[in-house]
Design a protein around this motif. Structure first.
Motif, PDB file in Angstrom:
ATOM      1  N   LYS A 158      25.923  46.034  41.370  1.00  0.00           N
ATOM      2  CA  LYS A 158      26.595  44.789  41.754  1.00  0.00           C
ATOM      3  C   LYS A 158      27.627  45.080  42.845  1.00  0.00           C
ATOM      4  O   LYS A 158      28.379  46.046  42.755  1.00  0.00           O
ATOM      5  N   SER A 159      27.619  44.240  43.860  1.00  0.00           N
ATOM      6  CA  SER A 159      28.565  44.452  44.960  1.00  0.00           C
ATOM      7  C   SER A 159      29.373  43.184  45.183  1.00  0.00           C
ATOM      8  O   SER A 159      29.006  42.104  44.735  1.00  0.00           O
ATOM      9  N   ALA A 160      30.490  43.347  45.888  1.00  0.00           N
ATOM     10  CA  ALA A 160      31.307  42.187  46.238  1.00  0.00           C
ATOM     11  C   ALA A 160      32.063  42.494  47.517  1.00  0.00           C
ATOM     12  O   ALA A 160      32.143  43.651  47.946  1.00  0.00           O
ATOM     13  N   VAL A 161      32.604  41.437  48.121  1.00  0.00           N
ATOM     14  CA  VAL A 161      33.410  41.614  49.326  1.00  0.00           C
ATOM     15  C   VAL A 161      34.693  40.811  49.161  1.00  0.00           C
ATOM     16  O   VAL A 161      34.671  39.705  48.618  1.00  0.00           O
ATOM     17  N   VAL A 162      35.807  41.397  49.591  1.00  0.00           N
ATOM     18  CA  VAL A 162      37.072  40.647  49.581  1.00  0.00           C
ATOM     19  C   VAL A 162      37.779  40.845  50.916  1.00  0.00           C
ATOM     20  O   VAL A 162      37.801  41.930  51.480  1.00  0.00           O
TER      21      VAL A 162
ATOM     22  N   VAL B 279      42.242  44.321  40.326  1.00  0.00           N
ATOM     23  CA  VAL B 279      41.263  45.392  40.525  1.00  0.00           C
ATOM     24  C   VAL B 279      41.918  46.737  40.187  1.00  0.00           C
ATOM     25  O   VAL B 279      43.127  46.917  40.386  1.00  0.00           O
ATOM     26  N   SER B 280      41.106  47.640  39.648  1.00  0.00           N
ATOM     27  CA  SER B 280      41.620  48.980  39.338  1.00  0.00           C
ATOM     28  C   SER B 280      40.847  50.005  40.158  1.00  0.00           C
ATOM     29  O   SER B 280      39.642  49.867  40.376  1.00  0.00           O
TER      30      SER B 280
ATOM     31  N   SER C  28      34.586  40.251  36.752  1.00  0.00           N
ATOM     32  CA  SER C  28      33.268  40.249  36.106  1.00  0.00           C
ATOM     33  C   SER C  28      32.581  41.618  36.217  1.00  0.00           C
ATOM     34  O   SER C  28      31.546  41.844  35.597  1.00  0.00           O
ATOM     35  N   GLY C  29      33.163  42.523  37.020  1.00  0.00           N
ATOM     36  CA  GLY C  29      32.606  43.878  37.119  1.00  0.00           C
ATOM     37  C   GLY C  29      31.783  44.062  38.380  1.00  0.00           C
ATOM     38  O   GLY C  29      30.824  43.331  38.622  1.00  0.00           O
ATOM     39  N   VAL C  30      32.189  45.050  39.171  1.00  0.00           N
ATOM     40  CA  VAL C  30      31.543  45.299  40.460  1.00  0.00           C
ATOM     41  C   VAL C  30      31.418  46.808  40.622  1.00  0.00           C
ATOM     42  O   VAL C  30      32.363  47.548  40.331  1.00  0.00           O
ATOM     43  N   ASP C  31      30.261  47.289  41.058  1.00  0.00           N
ATOM     44  CA  ASP C  31      30.077  48.731  41.267  1.00  0.00           C
ATOM     45  C   ASP C  31      30.613  49.177  42.624  1.00  0.00           C
ATOM     46  O   ASP C  31      31.197  50.233  42.758  1.00  0.00           O
ATOM     47  N   ILE C  32      30.330  48.359  43.632  1.00  0.00           N
ATOM     48  CA  ILE C  32      30.751  48.734  44.996  1.00  0.00           C
ATOM     49  C   ILE C  32      31.407  47.528  45.658  1.00  0.00           C
ATOM     50  O   ILE C  32      30.876  46.415  45.627  1.00  0.00           O
TER      51      ILE C  32
ATOM     52  N   LYS D  37      41.227  33.367  44.581  1.00  0.00           N
ATOM     53  CA  LYS D  37      40.823  33.128  43.177  1.00  0.00           C
ATOM     54  C   LYS D  37      39.367  33.513  42.876  1.00  0.00           C
ATOM     55  O   LYS D  37      39.125  34.239  41.908  1.00  0.00           O
ATOM     56  N   PRO D  38      38.421  33.045  43.682  1.00  0.00           N
ATOM     57  CA  PRO D  38      37.036  33.442  43.397  1.00  0.00           C
ATOM     58  C   PRO D  38      36.854  34.958  43.503  1.00  0.00           C
ATOM     59  O   PRO D  38      36.054  35.543  42.756  1.00  0.00           O
ATOM     60  N   GLN D  39      37.607  35.595  44.403  1.00  0.00           N
ATOM     61  CA  GLN D  39      37.506  37.057  44.549  1.00  0.00           C
ATOM     62  C   GLN D  39      37.980  37.740  43.270  1.00  0.00           C
ATOM     63  O   GLN D  39      37.371  38.688  42.785  1.00  0.00           O
TER      64      GLN D  39
END
Ligand code: AMP
Length: 435
Positions: A103-107, A143-144, A122-126, A114-116
């Motif tokens: 799962k990936s995401a961009v911020v 985020v950690s 919800s958990g993101v790998d990259i 808020k959506p970020q």
């Protein structure tokens, strides 16, 4: 050499095949094996070389192979200088990870956080991120970084130019010391070397082109011209050349807006892209440019950085950059993927010094010419290139009055700082030498 030969899994090979890649690019051939071995990598690569796949594919393979069956802590982080580049890199990550359970995401800034935050929770790998927004999100505990295994600095030189060095160091201070580090940069100033020395451990150096060299297939053309005639000349170039997709660089946000207005007034579809534009406006301008709804994109150096605009035949420097490396970045937008390209610069007398600095960096003289009807009057005129006096347009130029060109009355660049030095509100001014 195939992607499988490089050691990539069938799921990743399938995804790149669907993208239409038939074989790895040179940067991919060189960077994928050491990254798969878990080594730190220092790569010299401009945008357009396929560098994104060069780091994304091996990192996806690592993440897939070492995935926890239940938890999805953030394990890989890609930092990029601009929002557009972040979005672009993330698009690639998504496409390459189509057949793996990652799962990936961009911020990035400029949009609602808020959506970020919800996505991160919800958990993101990259994660692909710009440093400022990521630091904000980390401060908010959204985020950690405790489980980060791989850190990628993409276009590190530009991140330094934009004054992100403190943010980057701060972000790194929250990460485990033991991790893999990948640093990609188009140019290697002393500041970049210093940053790399502080972050990378025994890195493998990967180079695809000699340092600070420009793509071989790009031809450089300099038109010596008065500042007040530049707009008119640009319109002429576009109309006479029937240009359909051109990226034009200005030094300032104000200059980008002014030129865009004038192009539109002249009946040429255009949009400006720079740091003062909302994220929505920037995304729309880029989309319209890519799908040919507009012909001309007028950009400042920062905004254009890293944009993936394939096969641009022309890049126009409406003004030369005052940092010679920026010229290299700018012309990285043309002559891509093996296609020929032309970098055209409009140079007035006040910019001669910038031209000399660029020539020093490139170790190459730029071919200067003047066009009949646009001869510089505020300059010690360069030798007239007879063939260019009409050849570029096929006929003699007429009607070259610069009346009404408001740029004329403006003192050169005064009160109109280049976007790259305004720092967009980030920490500190760039350390690069300015002249
Ligand atoms: P990048 O330098 O990562 O911005 O990539 C530039 C462009 O090259 C993007 O449009 C990629 O989709 C494309 N690309 C990357 N790798 C390859 C490849 N091996 N073959 C063909 N195109 C590629």
């Amino acid at each position: 050499m195939t992607f499988s030969d490089l050691g990539l899994s069938p799921a990743l090979v399938k995804a790149v095949a669907e993208k239409g890649y038939t074989k790895p690019s040179p940067i991919q051939e060189k960077s994928i094996p050491p990254i798969l071995e878990g080594k730190d990598v220092l790569a010299s690569a401009q945008t357009g070389t396929g560098k994104t796949a060069g780091f994304t594919l091996p990192v996806l393979q690592y993440l897939t192979a070492t995935k926890h069956p239940k938890y999805r802590p953030l394990r890989a982080l890609v930092l990029t200088p601009t929002r557009e580049l972040a979005a672009q890199v993330h698009d690639n990550v998504r496409e390459y990870s189509k057949y793996v359970n990652i799962k990936s995401a961009v911020v990035f800034g400029g949009v609602n956080a808020k959506p970020q935050i919800a996505t991160l929770r919800s958990g993101v790998d990259i994660l692909v991120a710009t440093p400022g927004r990521l630091l904000d999100l980390h401060n908010q505990k959204a985020v950690s970084f405790n489980r980060i295994d791989v850190l990628i600095l993409d276009e590190a030189d530009r991140m330094l130019d934009m004054g992100f060095v403190r943010d980057i160091n701060k972000l790194i201070s929250f990460m485990p010391a033991k991790r893999q580090n990948l640093l990609f940069s188009a140019t290697f100033s002393n500041d970049i070397k210093k940053l790399a020395a502080g972050i990378l451990r025994n890195p493998v150096s990967v180079e695809t082109a000699p340092q600070n060299s420009t793509a071989k297939k790009v031809t450089h053309k300099v038109y010596k011209i008065d500042k007040s005639k530049k707009t008119e000349f640009t319109i002429k170039l576009i109309k006479d050349g029937n240009w359909n997709q051109v990226l034009i660089f200005t030094r300032t946000k104000h200059g980008a807006n002014k030129l865009t207005e004038k192009l539109i007034k002249a009946g040429i579809s255009a949009a400006a892209i720079h740091g003062n534009k909302s994220q929505g406006a920037r995304t729309k301008a880029l989309r319209n440019f890519k799908d040919s709804t507009i012909k001309i994109l007028v950009a400042t150096d920062i905004a254009a950085r890293g944009l993936d605009i394939p096969l641009l035949p022309y890049v126009v420097n409406f003004e030369l950059p005052n940092v010679p490396e920026d010229y290299v970045h700018r012309i990285g937008r043309t002559g891509r993927a093996g296609a020929a390209g032309e970098a055209i610069s409009l140079v007035c007398s006040e910019e001669s010094e910038y031209q000399s600095e660029i020539e020093k960096l490139l170790k190459q003289k730029l071919n200067s010419t003047v066009v009949e009807g646009f001869e510089p009057t505020d300059n010690d005129p360069p030798k007239r290139a007879a063939s260019q006096s009409k050849g570029a347009f096929g006929k003699k130029n007429k009607g070259t009055s610069s009346k009404g060109d408001r740029l004329k009355s403006k003192p050169h660049f005064k009160g109109n700082r280049p976007e790259s030095t305004s720092g967009r509100g980030r920490t500190g001014a760039p350390k690069k030498k300015r002249y």
